[in-house]
Design an enzyme around this catalytic site. Structure first.
Site, PDB file in Angstrom:
ATOM      1  N   ASP A   1       0.110  -7.708   1.921  1.00 51.74           N
ATOM      2  CA  ASP A   1       0.455  -6.295   1.737  1.00 51.74           C
ATOM      3  C   ASP A   1       1.966  -6.068   1.776  1.00 51.74           C
ATOM      4  O   ASP A   1       2.450  -5.133   2.391  1.00 51.74           O
ATOM      5  CB  ASP A   1      -0.259  -5.442   2.792  1.00 51.74           C
ATOM      6  CG  ASP A   1      -0.152  -3.945   2.540  1.00 51.74           C
ATOM      7  OD1 ASP A   1       0.046  -3.537   1.367  1.00 51.74           O
ATOM      8  OD2 ASP A   1      -0.238  -3.172   3.509  1.00 51.74           O
ATOM      9  N   SER A  53       4.463   2.832   7.897  1.00 53.00           N
ATOM     10  CA  SER A  53       4.163   1.634   7.122  1.00 53.00           C
ATOM     11  C   SER A  53       5.376   1.182   6.329  1.00 53.00           C
ATOM     12  O   SER A  53       6.033   1.979   5.664  1.00 53.00           O
ATOM     13  CB  SER A  53       3.013   1.886   6.150  1.00 53.00           C
ATOM     14  OG  SER A  53       1.804   1.996   6.831  1.00 53.00           O
ATOM     15  N   HIS A  62       0.822  -1.220   0.000  1.00 57.41           N
ATOM     16  CA  HIS A  62       0.000   0.000   0.000  1.00 57.41           C
ATOM     17  C   HIS A  62       0.857   1.272   0.000  1.00 57.41           C
ATOM     18  O   HIS A  62       0.376   2.335  -0.377  1.00 57.41           O
ATOM     19  CB  HIS A  62      -1.014   0.009   1.147  1.00 57.41           C
ATOM     20  CG  HIS A  62      -0.470   0.342   2.486  1.00 57.41           C
ATOM     21  ND1 HIS A  62      -0.156  -0.623   3.430  1.00 57.41           N
ATOM     22  CD2 HIS A  62      -0.200   1.533   3.073  1.00 57.41           C
ATOM     23  CE1 HIS A  62       0.280  -0.026   4.532  1.00 57.41           C
ATOM     24  NE2 HIS A  62       0.264   1.281   4.340  1.00 57.41           N
TER      25      HIS A  62
END
Length: 182
Positions: A86, A155, A54
């Site tokens: 992911d 992230s 992402h």
């Protein structure tokens, strides 16, 4: 590039110092070269970094820079990806930083100490410490709920055990709660 060697449990300072040279800030851009997103990544081998899928999203291009350094490395392609988890491995030419060793995520349990390095809101090289407060099964994925603070931009950063080994990748936080990080 040589990787640092994990041994027995290390203190937070030793883990921070050993992992920092391997963490990168990712800046993903649209077709006009405008920034779309910021994220984190870490070296898994020479010229290859791991991050969350992402983070790269629908970007047309992007670059990575080692935390605290000025040089930029163009993201030149995808080496591998796992949409379910992911995760993505990105090719970045010329990045010869040391890798962070991978640990056994199946050995992680509630109460274990963890450390996260990332770039929340672009604040390069932010290091945080916490514990695993839960293991959550979400469809085919297991997520570690951690108390180590993370924010947008974290992230893709490594989540490490007390030996300095990567056992997870920072992926999400619930902003409405406290210490609800995954």
């Amino acid at each position: 590039a040589a990787a640092f060697e994990p041994s027995s449990a290390q203190n937070a300072r030793a883990i921070a110092q050993a992992s920092a040279p391997s963490v990168l800030l990712l800046v993903m851009e649209d077709a006009n070269g405008q920034p779309l997103s910021l994220g984190s990544g870490f070296v898994v081998r020479e010229d290859v970094i791991a991050t969350n899928l992402h983070v790269i999203g629908r970007a047309s291009s992007g670059y990575a820079k080692l935390v605290g350094q000025k040089g930029k490395y163009e993201v030149s392609g995808i080496v591998g990806l796992d949409r379910v988890h992911d995760l993505v491995l990105l090719a970045v030419r010329g990045c010869a930083a040391p890798s962070i060793p991978l640990g056994d995520s199946s050995a992680v349990a509630v109460g274990d100490e963890v450390f996260v390095v990332g770039n929340p809101y672009g604040l390069e090289g932010t290091f945080s410490q916490g514990i695993v407060s839960g293991v959550r099964n979400v469809g085919p994925r297991s997520l570690f709920q951690i108390t180590a603070p993370i924010s947008p931009g974290s992230s893709g950063g490594p989540v490490m055990n007390s030996r300095g080994e990567v056992v997870g990748v920072a992926v999400a936080t619930f902003r409405a709660g406290q210490n609800l990080n995954f």
